[in-house]
Design a protein around this motif. Structure first.
Motif, PDB file in Angstrom:
ATOM      1  N   PRO A 169     -10.276  -7.601  25.872  1.00 22.17           N
ATOM      2  CA  PRO A 169     -10.735  -6.585  26.806  1.00 22.17           C
ATOM      3  C   PRO A 169      -9.965  -5.261  26.784  1.00 22.17           C
ATOM      4  CG  PRO A 169      -9.477  -8.247  27.976  1.00 22.17           C
ATOM      5  CD  PRO A 169      -9.515  -8.677  26.541  1.00 22.17           C
ATOM      6  N   PHE A 171     -11.382  -1.427  26.096  1.00 26.03           N
ATOM      7  CA  PHE A 171     -12.741  -0.907  25.933  1.00 26.03           C
ATOM      8  C   PHE A 171     -12.804   0.105  24.794  1.00 26.03           C
ATOM      9  CE2 PHE A 171     -12.718  -2.009  30.661  1.00 26.03           C
ATOM     10  CZ  PHE A 171     -13.021  -3.338  30.369  1.00 26.03           C
ATOM     11  N   SER A 174     -17.353  -0.374  23.648  1.00 27.47           N
ATOM     12  CA  SER A 174     -18.180   0.094  24.762  1.00 27.47           C
ATOM     13  C   SER A 174     -17.833   1.522  25.175  1.00 27.47           C
ATOM     14  CB  SER A 174     -18.032  -0.855  25.955  1.00 27.47           C
ATOM     15  OG  SER A 174     -16.659  -1.045  26.279  1.00 27.47           O
ATOM     16  N   SER A 247     -13.652  -6.408  32.993  1.00 25.59           N
ATOM     17  CA  SER A 247     -14.620  -6.957  32.053  1.00 25.59           C
ATOM     18  C   SER A 247     -15.314  -8.191  32.643  1.00 25.59           C
ATOM     19  CB  SER A 247     -13.871  -7.318  30.760  1.00 25.59           C
ATOM     20  OG  SER A 247     -14.697  -7.987  29.871  1.00 25.59           O
ATOM     21  N   GLU A 250     -17.441  -7.223  35.927  1.00 24.46           N
ATOM     22  CA  GLU A 250     -18.618  -6.441  35.561  1.00 24.46           C
ATOM     23  C   GLU A 250     -19.676  -7.329  34.883  1.00 24.46           C
ATOM     24  OE1 GLU A 250     -19.836  -3.489  35.924  1.00 24.46           O
ATOM     25  OE2 GLU A 250     -21.369  -3.727  34.346  1.00 24.46           O
ATOM     26  N   ALA A 251     -19.219  -8.317  34.098  1.00 23.96           N
ATOM     27  CA  ALA A 251     -20.152  -9.218  33.407  1.00 23.96           C
ATOM     28  C   ALA A 251     -21.012  -9.973  34.430  1.00 23.96           C
ATOM     29  CB  ALA A 251     -19.383 -10.208  32.529  1.00 23.96           C
ATOM     30  N   HIS A 343     -18.083  -7.423  27.799  1.00 24.26           N
ATOM     31  CA  HIS A 343     -18.169  -5.999  28.170  1.00 24.26           C
ATOM     32  C   HIS A 343     -18.804  -5.225  27.005  1.00 24.26           C
ATOM     33  CE1 HIS A 343     -16.771  -1.985  29.501  1.00 24.26           C
ATOM     34  NE2 HIS A 343     -16.728  -2.540  30.690  1.00 24.26           N
ATOM     35  N   GLN A 347     -25.334  -3.947  29.105  1.00 30.07           N
ATOM     36  CA  GLN A 347     -25.528  -5.328  29.544  1.00 30.07           C
ATOM     37  C   GLN A 347     -27.014  -5.665  29.591  1.00 30.07           C
ATOM     38  OE1 GLN A 347     -23.470  -7.746  30.105  1.00 30.07           O
ATOM     39  NE2 GLN A 347     -21.502  -6.958  30.846  1.00 30.07           N
TER      40      GLN A 347
END
Ligand SMILES: O=P(O)(O)OC[C@H]1O[C@@H](O)[C@H](O)[C@@H](O)[C@@H]1O
Length: 367
Positions: A169, A171, A174, A247, A250-251, A343, A347
Motif C-alpha cells: 500500500p 499509492f 493509483s 487502502s 477505502e476497499a 487500492h 474501484q
C-alpha cells in the motif's frame, strides 16, 4: 511458450509462496490444478513465469540462490513445494531507504533482523541488473510503510523499461501522475496493494455488497486482523500504517455507495501474535438494520495462510501484465488491478472486475 521474466523486490513469505507455486503447478495437469483462478491466460501457465532477478536486504538471504532464500528465516509460510532446485539466480542486495522499521531489530530470535553488509545498490546498479537479466516485470513486495523505497524501485522500473506490479500500500499505480509517466513510456503497471484470493478485504466487500443489494443499511463495522509473520511484526509500528488503513478502509467503503462516518468503520491490522506465523485471522463484525428498522449483525472469523492467498492473485496479475506488454499497453491496467488489488486506480465490484478481466484477456478491452 515464451517465459515471463520477473524480478522480485523482497524475498519474504509472499515471494516464497509465489515461487513455490511456479514449481508446484509445473507438473500438474489442468484438471489436477487446485487453487488457481486461471490455469492458462492466453497460453501462459504458472510455470511460464521465470524469476530472473531478486533483491532483499536481510543478511540471511542476500547472496543466496533465490530458490533457497525463500525457505530462509524469518520466512515462515507453509512449504507446499519443498526441495526446489537452485535456479542460478542470486539474491542481490537492494537499497534500504525506509524498507526496515526501526523496531525490527528488537524482536525475538527468529525475527532478529540484520541488514546485509553487502554494499547497497543505487538506482543505476538496479537498472543495470534489470536490463542485463532481461527482466520485463518488477514485482514489489516491500514491507508496509516503505514509501520511499517503493517509489525508488518504481523509478528503477521506469528507467529500465520494466512493468511494475505494486503489491503493497504505497499509492503509485493509483496515482495519475505516476501512471502518466508509465503510459508515456508504454510500460504497464498493476496495483496498489494485493487483495488476497479469499482474504479479509474481498470477504468484507462481498458482505458489504450483500447488505447494499438487500437494502440493509450498514451502520457499524470492524475488521480486526492478527498474524505472526514479518508483515504483522512490521505493522506494530503505527507510523507505517497510514496508507495501509486507507487502502483497506477505502476497499470496503467503495462498495457501499454512501460513505460511512469514519467513527463507525474500523479496519486495520490489529496485533502481532508470533505463534500464528503466516496464519492470518480476521475478525469481522457488521451491524445493520433490516425491514422495520430492526437491528441485525454478523460476526465472522476467517482463518487463512496469508502468503499463498496473496500468490493466488499475483500469479494472474503477472500474466495479465505480460499480455499488456505484448499488446503495447502502458500505464494503469484497470481491470486486473480492480480484480487483484485493494487500492486500484478505479474501484468496481468484484463481480464487475472478474468480468472486466475476462474481457481484457480476450482482447475485448484495452486495459
Ligand atoms: O486479506 P486481504 O485484506 O485481502 O489482504 C491480503 C494481503 O494484504 C497484503 O497487504 C499483505 O502483505 C499480504 O500478505 C496479504 O495476503
Amino acid at each position: 511458450m515464451e517465459k515471463i521474466r520477473v524480478a522480485i523486490i523482497g524475498i519474504g513469505n509472499c515471494a516464497s509462496s509465489l515461487i513455490q507455486g511456479i514449481y508446484y503447478y509445473a507438473d500438474k495437469k489442468p484438471e489436477e490444478a487446485i487453487g488457481l483462478m486461471h490455469w492458462e491466460i492466453e497460453g501462459y501457465k504458472p510455470s511460464d513465469i521465470e524469476v530472473v532477478a531478486a533483491f532483499d536486504i536481510d543478511a540471511r538471504k542476500v547472496g543466496m540462490d533465490v530458490n533457497e532464500a525463500i525457505y530462509a528465516p524469518p520466512n515462515c509460510t507453509t512449504v507446499f513445494c519443498p526441495d526446489i532446485k537452485p535456479s542460478g539466480v542470486k539474491v542481490d542486495m537492494g537499497c534500504v531507504l525506509d524498507g526496515v522499521a526501526p523496531h525490527m531489530a528488537e524482536y525475538p530470535e527468529n525475527h532478529t533482523f540484520v541488514v546485509s553488509d553487502d554494499s547497497e545498490k543505487g538506482k543505476e546498479d538496479i537498472v543495470k541488473i534489470l536490463q542485463d537479466t532481461g527482466a520485463e516485470i518488477l514485482l514489489n513486495y516491500l514491507p508496509v510503510g516503505s514509501e520511499k523505497a517503493a517509489r525508488f524501485y518504481a523509478e528503477c522500473a521506469l528507467d529500465a523499461g520494466c512493468a511494475y506490479i505494486n503489491c503493497m500500500p504505497v499509492f503509485i499505480v493509483s496515482d495519475p501522475e505516476w501512471s502518466a509517466r508509465f503510459e508515456e513510456k508504454g510500460i504497464p503497471m498493476v496495483g496498489d496493494d494485493i487483495k488476497a484470493q479469499i482474504g479479509a478485504t474481498i470477504t468484507h466487500r462481498t458482505l458489504a455488497n450483500l447488505f447494499r443489494d438487500r437494502g440493509v443499511e450498514l451502520e457499524r463495522t470492524y475488521q480486526l486482523n492478527t498474524g505472526g509473520n514479518t508483515d504483522f511484526l512490521n505493522m506494530l509500528n503505527r507510523d507505517r500504517l497510514d496508507s495501509k488503513k486507507e487502502s483497506k478502509t477505502e476497499a470496503v467503503q467503495s462498495v457501499l455507495g454512501e460513505r460511512m462516518d469514519p467513527e463507525n468503520i474500523h479496519i486495520g491490522p490489529s496485533d502481532y501474535v508470533p505463534w500464528q506465523k503466516d496464519n492470518k485471522l480476521c475478525f469481522l463484525r457488521m451491524e445493520g438494520k433490516t425491514f422495520g428498522d430492526v437491528p441485525m449483525n454478523i460476526e465472522l472469523r476467517l482463518s487463512v495462510e496469508d502468503s499463498p492467498n496473496s500468490a493466488g492473485c499475483v500469479i494472474d496479475a503477472i500474466r495479465c501484465c505480460k499480455l499488456a506488454l505484448e499488446r503495447g499497453i502502458g500505464g494503469q491496467l484497470t481491470s486486473i488491478s480492480a480484480y487483484t488489488m485493494k487500492h486500484p486506480p478505479e474501484q468496481f465490484t468484484d463481480d464487475e472486475a472478474v468480468q472486466m478481466v475476462e474481457e481484457f484477456i480476450a482482447g475485448e478491452r484495452e486495459r
